[in-house]
Write a protein that holds these residues in place. Structure first.
Motif, PDB file in Angstrom:
ATOM      1  N   PRO A 151     -28.368   7.239 -51.372  1.00 22.48           N
ATOM      2  CA  PRO A 151     -29.162   8.454 -51.570  1.00 22.48           C
ATOM      3  C   PRO A 151     -28.390   9.747 -51.287  1.00 22.48           C
ATOM      4  O   PRO A 151     -28.884  10.832 -51.612  1.00 22.48           O
ATOM      5  CB  PRO A 151     -30.304   8.273 -50.552  1.00 22.48           C
ATOM      6  CG  PRO A 151     -30.373   6.811 -50.288  1.00 22.48           C
ATOM      7  CD  PRO A 151     -28.961   6.348 -50.364  1.00 22.48           C
ATOM      8  N   GLN A 152     -27.205   9.642 -50.676  1.00 19.94           N
ATOM      9  CA  GLN A 152     -26.425  10.834 -50.341  1.00 19.94           C
ATOM     10  C   GLN A 152     -25.268  11.090 -51.311  1.00 19.94           C
ATOM     11  O   GLN A 152     -24.472  12.011 -51.104  1.00 19.94           O
ATOM     12  CB  GLN A 152     -25.860  10.697 -48.917  1.00 19.94           C
ATOM     13  CG  GLN A 152     -26.933  10.536 -47.849  1.00 19.94           C
ATOM     14  CD  GLN A 152     -26.358  10.552 -46.455  1.00 19.94           C
ATOM     15  OE1 GLN A 152     -26.047  11.610 -45.910  1.00 19.94           O
ATOM     16  NE2 GLN A 152     -26.182   9.374 -45.865  1.00 19.94           N
ATOM     17  N   THR A 162     -25.724   1.893 -55.649  1.00 15.25           N
ATOM     18  CA  THR A 162     -25.792   2.938 -56.672  1.00 15.25           C
ATOM     19  C   THR A 162     -24.465   3.006 -57.413  1.00 15.25           C
ATOM     20  O   THR A 162     -23.460   2.462 -56.966  1.00 15.25           O
ATOM     21  CB  THR A 162     -26.060   4.324 -56.041  1.00 15.25           C
ATOM     22  OG1 THR A 162     -25.018   4.618 -55.101  1.00 15.25           O
ATOM     23  CG2 THR A 162     -27.397   4.353 -55.326  1.00 15.25           C
TER      24      THR A 162
END
Length: 252
Positions: free
Chosen positions: A65-66, A96
């Protein structure tokens, strides 16, 4: 530099050992600690960020998510070096895609070919994967060569631009192989670090009104040194291979 990791990849603090030997200052931060750090702070404090290989699943779950934050860091003119070899001792898997939708495909190889100097890196699994969906402007540095012949359809290290900065990605088992594979691996990784660091945008030159700082001059000398080292090494190898004797090289 900033090193992002929760654990030592394959039990070896290889990145720290390498940077210490090169007199490069660094800080280590976990994926959880990164959550409390802004893009602006990263840009201000670090020329380059290195993501270690072989992390636990918590690391990849928190890094995913970062990635947008890290991409903005690169767009600002910095370099992100991603050691993307997972499927290791830590048991973690990337959740990801990498910047510009690059992915790493699981593929084990005991040897990888370095395109620039026509050498081969060998190890007990020199790479854990190859890169897919690389952008057309990517520069491929290594490819897998499991049968001894380079497979150019399986790039294992590449660098490509993003905004004003650069993303360097590798599926090589850097931490494991540099620690256990001998001088050829160490030489390759030191060269990779210098190349990646040289692409990071230098800070703006300050206006000096009174006196010149020796520390400042030394810093800018170092930045120019690492920027031109790759060109020097290429010229040196070409001259040596062309039969130029040591006396002439010394004069040059």
């Amino acid at each position: 530099m900033l090193i992002l990791k929760n654990v030592d990849a394959w039990g070896s603090p290889t990145i720290e050992t390498t940077l210490k030997a090169m007199n490069i200052t660094y800080k280590v931060m976990t994926s959880a600690e990164l959550q409390n750090t802004t893009t602006g702070e990263l840009v201000k404090d670090y020329d380059m960020i290195i993501i270690a290989s072989d992390q636990n699943q918590a690391f990849y779950d928190e890094i995913g998510p970062q990635m947008g934050k890290l991409e903005d860091y690169v767009r600002a003119g910095r370099t992100l070096e991603i050691h993307a070899a997972n499927w290791g001792w830590g048991g973690g898997l990337w959740t990801t895609s990498l910047p510009r939708n690059v992915t790493i495909v699981q593929s084990y190889s005991n040897s990888d070919y370095v395109i620039a100097n026509n050498t081969t890196l060998t190890s007990s699994y020199s790479s854990h994967g190859y890169l897919a969906n690389l952008p057309a402007d990517a520069e491929i540095i290594t490819v897998q060569s499991p049968s001894g012949t380079p497979d150019y359809s399986r790039p294992s290290t590449a660098i490509y631009p993003l905004g004003k900065g650069w993303v360097s990605v590798t599926g090589l088992t850097i931490e494991y192989s540099v620690a256990r594979g001998g001088s050829k691996w160490m030489e390759f990784y030191r060269s990779l670090v210098l190349t990646d660091l040289s692409r990071a945008a230098p800070p703006a030159v300050p206006v000096i009104k009174s006196s010149v700082s020796f520390l400042m001059l030394n810093f800018y000398y170092y930045r120019h040194y690492i920027t031109n080292l790759e060109k020097y090494n290429t010229l040196y190898v070409e001259a040596r291979d062309g039969g130029v004797d040591n006396g002439t090289l010394a004069l040059a």
